[in-house]
Write a protein that holds these residues in place. Structure first.
Motif, mmCIF file in Angstrom:
data_model
loop_
_atom_site.group_PDB
_atom_site.id
_atom_site.type_symbol
_atom_site.label_atom_id
_atom_site.label_comp_id
_atom_site.label_asym_id
_atom_site.label_seq_id
_atom_site.Cartn_x
_atom_site.Cartn_y
_atom_site.Cartn_z
ATOM 1 N N GLY A 1 0.798 -1.215 0.000
ATOM 2 C CA GLY A 1 0.000 0.000 0.000
ATOM 3 C C GLY A 1 0.834 1.270 0.000
ATOM 4 O O GLY A 1 0.280 2.371 0.058
ATOM 5 N N PHE A 2 2.145 1.140 -0.069
ATOM 6 C CA PHE A 2 3.070 2.277 -0.069
ATOM 7 C C PHE A 2 3.543 2.506 -1.505
ATOM 8 O O PHE A 2 4.286 1.693 -2.066
ATOM 9 C CB PHE A 2 4.242 1.966 0.860
ATOM 10 N N SER A 3 3.105 3.597 -2.106
ATOM 11 C CA SER A 3 3.414 3.816 -3.522
ATOM 12 C C SER A 3 4.893 4.072 -3.761
ATOM 13 O O SER A 3 5.404 3.863 -4.869
ATOM 14 C CB SER A 3 2.601 4.995 -4.064
ATOM 15 N N GLY A 4 5.612 4.524 -2.726
ATOM 16 C CA GLY A 4 7.018 4.878 -2.898
ATOM 17 C C GLY A 4 7.883 3.743 -3.403
ATOM 18 O O GLY A 4 8.830 3.964 -4.166
ATOM 19 N N GLY A 5 7.568 2.495 -2.991
ATOM 20 C CA GLY A 5 8.360 1.357 -3.457
ATOM 21 C C GLY A 5 8.241 1.154 -4.952
ATOM 22 O O GLY A 5 9.206 0.771 -5.630
ATOM 23 N N PHE A 6 7.058 1.417 -5.487
ATOM 24 C CA PHE A 6 6.855 1.295 -6.932
ATOM 25 C C PHE A 6 7.465 2.490 -7.676
ATOM 26 O O PHE A 6 8.007 2.339 -8.771
ATOM 27 C CB PHE A 6 5.356 1.201 -7.237
ATOM 28 N N ILE A 7 7.378 3.666 -7.057
ATOM 29 C CA ILE A 7 7.880 4.878 -7.718
ATOM 30 C C ILE A 7 9.389 4.803 -7.935
ATOM 31 O O ILE A 7 9.891 5.062 -9.041
ATOM 32 C CB ILE A 7 7.524 6.132 -6.902
ATOM 33 N N VAL A 8 10.142 4.446 -6.884
ATOM 34 C CA VAL A 8 11.603 4.433 -7.045
ATOM 35 C C VAL A 8 12.043 3.346 -8.019
ATOM 36 O O VAL A 8 13.004 3.528 -8.775
ATOM 37 C CB VAL A 8 12.321 4.283 -5.680
ATOM 38 N N ALA A 9 11.333 2.204 -8.012
ATOM 39 C CA ALA A 9 11.667 1.149 -8.976
ATOM 40 C C ALA A 9 11.386 1.626 -10.399
ATOM 41 O O ALA A 9 12.177 1.385 -11.324
ATOM 42 C CB ALA A 9 10.858 -0.108 -8.671
ATOM 43 N N ALA A 10 10.254 2.325 -10.581
ATOM 44 C CA ALA A 10 9.899 2.831 -11.904
ATOM 45 C C ALA A 10 10.888 3.890 -12.368
ATOM 46 O O ALA A 10 11.310 3.898 -13.529
ATOM 47 C CB ALA A 10 8.484 3.405 -11.868
ATOM 48 N N GLU A 11 11.283 4.788 -11.468
ATOM 49 C CA GLU A 11 12.217 5.847 -11.862
ATOM 50 C C GLU A 11 13.602 5.292 -12.150
ATOM 51 O O GLU A 11 14.327 5.831 -12.993
ATOM 52 C CB GLU A 11 12.260 6.920 -10.780
ATOM 53 N N LEU A 12 13.965 4.221 -11.484
ATOM 54 C CA LEU A 12 15.231 3.558 -11.808
ATOM 55 C C LEU A 12 15.170 3.014 -13.233
ATOM 56 O O LEU A 12 16.101 3.208 -14.035
ATOM 57 C CB LEU A 12 15.509 2.441 -10.802
ATOM 58 N N ALA A 13 14.070 2.329 -13.573
ATOM 59 C CA ALA A 13 13.914 1.790 -14.924
ATOM 60 C C ALA A 13 13.901 2.917 -15.950
ATOM 61 O O ALA A 13 14.502 2.804 -17.026
ATOM 62 C CB ALA A 13 12.629 0.966 -15.015
#
Length: 875
Positions: free
Chosen positions: A178-190
């Motif tokens: 439920g924490f969007s930050g984990g998805f955001i940093v992974a996406a920005e890395l990609a």
């Protein structure tokens, strides 16, 4: 412990590199972390919607009231950073450190605050402190927000990005879905690694958790930018609807205007950014680029100084300047900017990767490939570096052909088959176009031809894709798809090569300082001059677009190439640009065009150059619009192009009845003719077809009557009429393989070997990798006595696994013997005997060759010429 110690050693050598999370972590802790009180929730809403001033004030008030909450202090610092209040942020930080001593999130923010206060040395110390904290107290940092910082820290010091994505960011996603930050940093890395599909996947997961987050919506816009422009624009609009002051989205729009050469509009966007943060370095970098493109050196210098005013050795500033200049084909200036970025930080990989691309496009291949390898060695998740490294291995097997300043690299087998024709056409183009435009080319022009479309795309763009591109010119470097990469319907590669070489000429003349529309327009125009079948011509669709709402004013034409509504609109932009050039030359003369190019090379803007050498740009726009609309109206003059009430389908009877009321309908005549042909009513079909041909006698595109007329003649056995129609079609079509093949067959039946040769060469200009045209060339040459054509055809056939290789080699040997090329003849006859040891005629020919050689050796040796025979010739 030992592994962490090696990381700390890397920190000592660290000179301040900046990954996207350095600044884009802004707001992550604030929007996604749990709220301690309603007032904090309201303050975070202020930040999310771009009310940074109010947010900073609310946080300052709460802190003054005595709160110990880390969240309020982070919120205040983030707001001050967004507003460019770096000195205030430093003061707030020092107060916060006294209260929140062990906050790793605070430390991570401190790193940027120190940098933007001109203290990069202290920022490096902060990184060292974080390393010590992570090593000593790793169990303390288990919250999702803290884990994001730890993962980002390890990225900063050079750990394997793939491992961090898998072992750290994915772990956050699993522990806190439920924490969007984990998805955001992974996406920005990609996203930072150009892995757009994976970035989109993670951003889409994030948006499900946090649907009103402008940062996620902006990330989705970036992820879809190159693959789905409409979707990207939608996400961008949503991000700004939520937060009109979201700086990355505003800069995205400024970049679009920059690309489309709408510099005034770009400046308006920058002013919006400066109203929020007067010190925003990315905005100042864009302003520096606009000044450079406008030849305003003083303004450019000032803008760059402003960009570096607070963080004085920020490598991102020059990296961005160089990146934007490269997009404008200013590769030499771009490379200089990347070198400056690397002078600030020699390990800043984005600049190193961009410099690699710039050097490869400048023809400095050894240095360019070396840098790509260095980036890949340092970061094996960098998609562009990986692609280039793999491509370099493929290209090591290519053949290199050199002639008259050209260096051509292509697949070894393809080089044998049509490499000589590549060089022949380039030499011709150089003679014609350099003389016409008064251009002296650089010492070497490199042309690289790729048998795989993916390799072409990687060499050209760094990434797979670009399926619509046949070739690209960077200045003195041209990349092209070979016919092998284009499937069953290849384009005329000779036309493509002529087009791209014309870019070499015009880019050289202007020092790459020309708008895309003019560069493309001249190349398409010169294609048509070289061969009327090449280039583009007016079509039914183009007529509709010209007379409708799709015509772009000349003063705005570059924008038509940036985000076209469809592939058709992009092709129309090429066509319209070529007509602008045609209009310019027809009305004002070729000297006016040359003078415009000269002025562009001196730094004058295109609209100013047109005004100076043709007409004021507003008048030029109006006159050209009149010119192109007159051409569109003249197309099939007398035909009815109304599309209303046209039946969706029907048999010949339906169309006959409808045409009785609409006798001049261009589409109706075509549909009626096709219906009659489908019903094999050949004689009845003549009338509508003849009417179509009369309306548009030189039109071979969609809806043309010429192909149908040829079919009827074929069905009725009217060979002479069929040949006449097909010859007309061949003169109008650059890649009409079925037409060329049929003509070759008909002329062969009539033993018109000269015409067979012409059509064999037409097929070769589209696809020289087919055995068929080479067989035609060989046969026609043998029958007509055109020995050179026959030898060329047989040589190519021998490389294509022929059914009877012995016969091919023997025929070639015979012709070479007749031409007095005895050494080559001996080689061919031996190859024939290798295939068929008992081939009697081959033995007889070999005997003649041996006897002739012995007779020559008995004669008095000729005196040696001044130029000694080369080793290759001797062999």
């Amino acid at each position: 412990m030992e592994r962490l110690g090696s990381r700390q050693k890397r920190i000592v050598a660290f000179v301040g590199r900046s990954f996207c999370w350095a600044i884009t972590l802004a707001g992550l802790f604030l929007v996604c972390s749990p709220c301690a009180a309603e007032t904090l929730s309201e303050a975070k809403e202020l930040f999310r919607t771009g009310q940074y001033e109010k947010c900073a004030d609310a946080a300052a008030k709460e802190i003054a009231d005595g709160t110990y909450s880390e969240e309020w202090r982070l919120l205040r610092l983030e707001s001050e950073l967004m507003l460019g209040r770096y000195a205030d942020a430093l003061t707030s930080l020092e107060e916060a450190r006294k209260v929140n001593t062990y906050s790793i999130r605070l430390r991570w923010l401190e790193r940027d605050i120190r940098r933007y206060n001109g203290d990069s040395a202290k920022a490096k110390e902060v990184l060292a402190e974080i390393a010590a904290e992570v090593e000593r107290l790793s169990a303390r940092y288990r919250s999702p927000e803290d884990m994001v910082v730890v993962g980002s820290f390890f990225l900063e010091i050079g750990d394997d990005p793939k491992q961090i994505r898998t072992n750290r960011f994915k772990q956050i996603q699993q522990r806190a879905p439920g924490f969007s930050g984990g998805f955001i940093v992974a996406a920005e890395l990609a996203l930072a690694k150009n892995d757009y599909a994976l970035a989109a996947e993670d951003f889409q997961k994030a948006i499900k958790v946090d649907p009103e987050n402008p940062r996620i919506l902006y990330g989705l816009a970036r992820a879809f930018e190159s693959s789905d422009a409409e979707k990207a624009e939608g996400f961008l609009a949503q991000s700004l609807e939520i937060n009109p002051n979201y700086i990355p989205s505003l800069l995205f729009i400024a970049e679009e205007h920059l690309q489309a050469e709408r510099y005034d509009e770009a400046e308006k966007q920058l002013e919006k950014v400066f109203a929020i943060n007067p010190a925003e370095p990315k905005a100042w970098a864009i302003r520096a680029v606009i000044a450079h493109l406008s030849s305003d050196a003083e303004k450019e210098k000032k803008a760059r100084e402003e960009a570096l005013k607070h963080w004085t050795d920020n490598p991102e500033v020059d990296y961005l300047i160089g990146k934007y200049l490269a997009q404008k084909y200013r590769f030499a200036e771009a490379a200089a900017a990347q070198r400056q970025a690397l002078a600030f930080d020699s390990s800043y990989l984005p600049a190193k990767m961009e410099l690699s691309n710039d050097l490869l496009r400048l023809g400095e291949e050894e240095a360019g490939w070396k840098l790509a390898e260095e980036v890949f060695d340092a970061d094996n998740y960098n998609v562009v570096a990986h692609n280039l490294s793999t491509l370099h291995d493929h290209m090591a097997k290519y053949r290199t052909l050199i002639q008259d300043g050209f260096v051509v690299r292509m697949d070894a087998k393809e080089a044998e088959i049509y490499g000589p024709r590549v060089l022949e056409l380039l030499v011709e183009a150089k003679q014609v176009l350099c003389e016409k435009y008064n251009v002296e080319l650089p010492e070497t022009v490199a042309v690289e031809i790729f048998p795989r479309q993916q390799d072409f795309a990687i060499r050209t763009f760094g990434l797979p894709g670009g399926a619509g591109f046949l070739g690209v010119c960077f200045g003195s470097v041209v990349t092209m798809n070979s016919p092998a990469s284009q499937g069953s319907t290849p384009s005329n590669w000779e036309a493509v090569l002529w087009h791209e070489f014309c870019h070499v000429v015009t880019l050289t003349k202007t020092h790459n300082k020309m708008p895309r529309w003019l560069s493309e327009g001249i190349s398409v125009y010169e294609e048509r001059l070289r061969d009327p079948a090449w280039g583009q011509s007016l079509s039914l669709r183009y007529r509709t677009m010209i007379l409708g709402d799709d015509l772009t004013p000349v003063s705005q034409l570059s924008g038509a190439f940036l985000r076209p509504k469809s592939p058709q609109h992009l092709m129309f932009a090429y066509y319209e640009s070529s007509l602008v050039v045609e209009f310019l030359v027809d009305k004002f003369g070729i000297d006016a065009l040359r003078a415009i190019l000269d002025d562009l090379g001196k730094g004058l803007q295109i609209n100013d150059a047109i005004t100076r050498h043709a007409a004021p740009v507003e008048a030029f726009d109006a006159e050209f619009e009149k010119y192109i609309r007159e051409q569109a109206n003249a197309f099939a003059e007398g035909a009815d192009f109304t599309e209303e009430e046209i039946p969706a389908s029907g048999d010949a009877a339906v169309w006959k009845e409808w045409l009785a009321k609409h006798p001049d309908s261009f589409q109706g005549l075509g549909r009626y003719a096709m219906a009659l042909i489908a019903e094999e009513k050949w004689e009845e079909a003549r009338e509508p077809i003849e009417r179509l041909v009369k309306l548009a006698p030189d039109y071979a595109g969609e809806g043309s009557g010429l192909p149908m007329k040829a079919k009827i003649s074929r069905e009725l056995g009217e060979t002479e009429q069929e040949v006449a129609v097909l010859e007309h079609l061949a003169e109008l079509s650059a890649d009409g393989l079925p037409v060329y093949r049929r003509l070759a067959d008909l002329h062969a039946e009539q033993e018109n070997w000269e015409a067979v040769t012409v059509n064999a060469r037409r097929i070769l200009a589209v696809n020289p990798l087919l055995p068929e045209p080479h067989r035609l060339l060989a046969t026609a040459g043998e029958k007509s006595g055109d020995r050179d054509a026959a030898i060329d055809g047989l040589r190519a056939i021998s490389l294509m696994d022929p059914f009877d290789p012995a016969d091919v080699h023997y025929r070639a040997a015979k012709l070479l013997h007749e031409a007095g090329r005895s050494d080559e003849a001996r080689k061919q006859v031996l190859l024939a005997l290798e295939e068929a040891p008992r081939y009697r005629d081959a033995h007889q020919l070999l005997l003649q060759l041996v006897e002739a050689k012995e007779a020559d050796s008995d004669e008095e040796p000729a005196p040696m010429k001044e130029d000694p025979m080369t080793e290759e010739a001797a062999q």
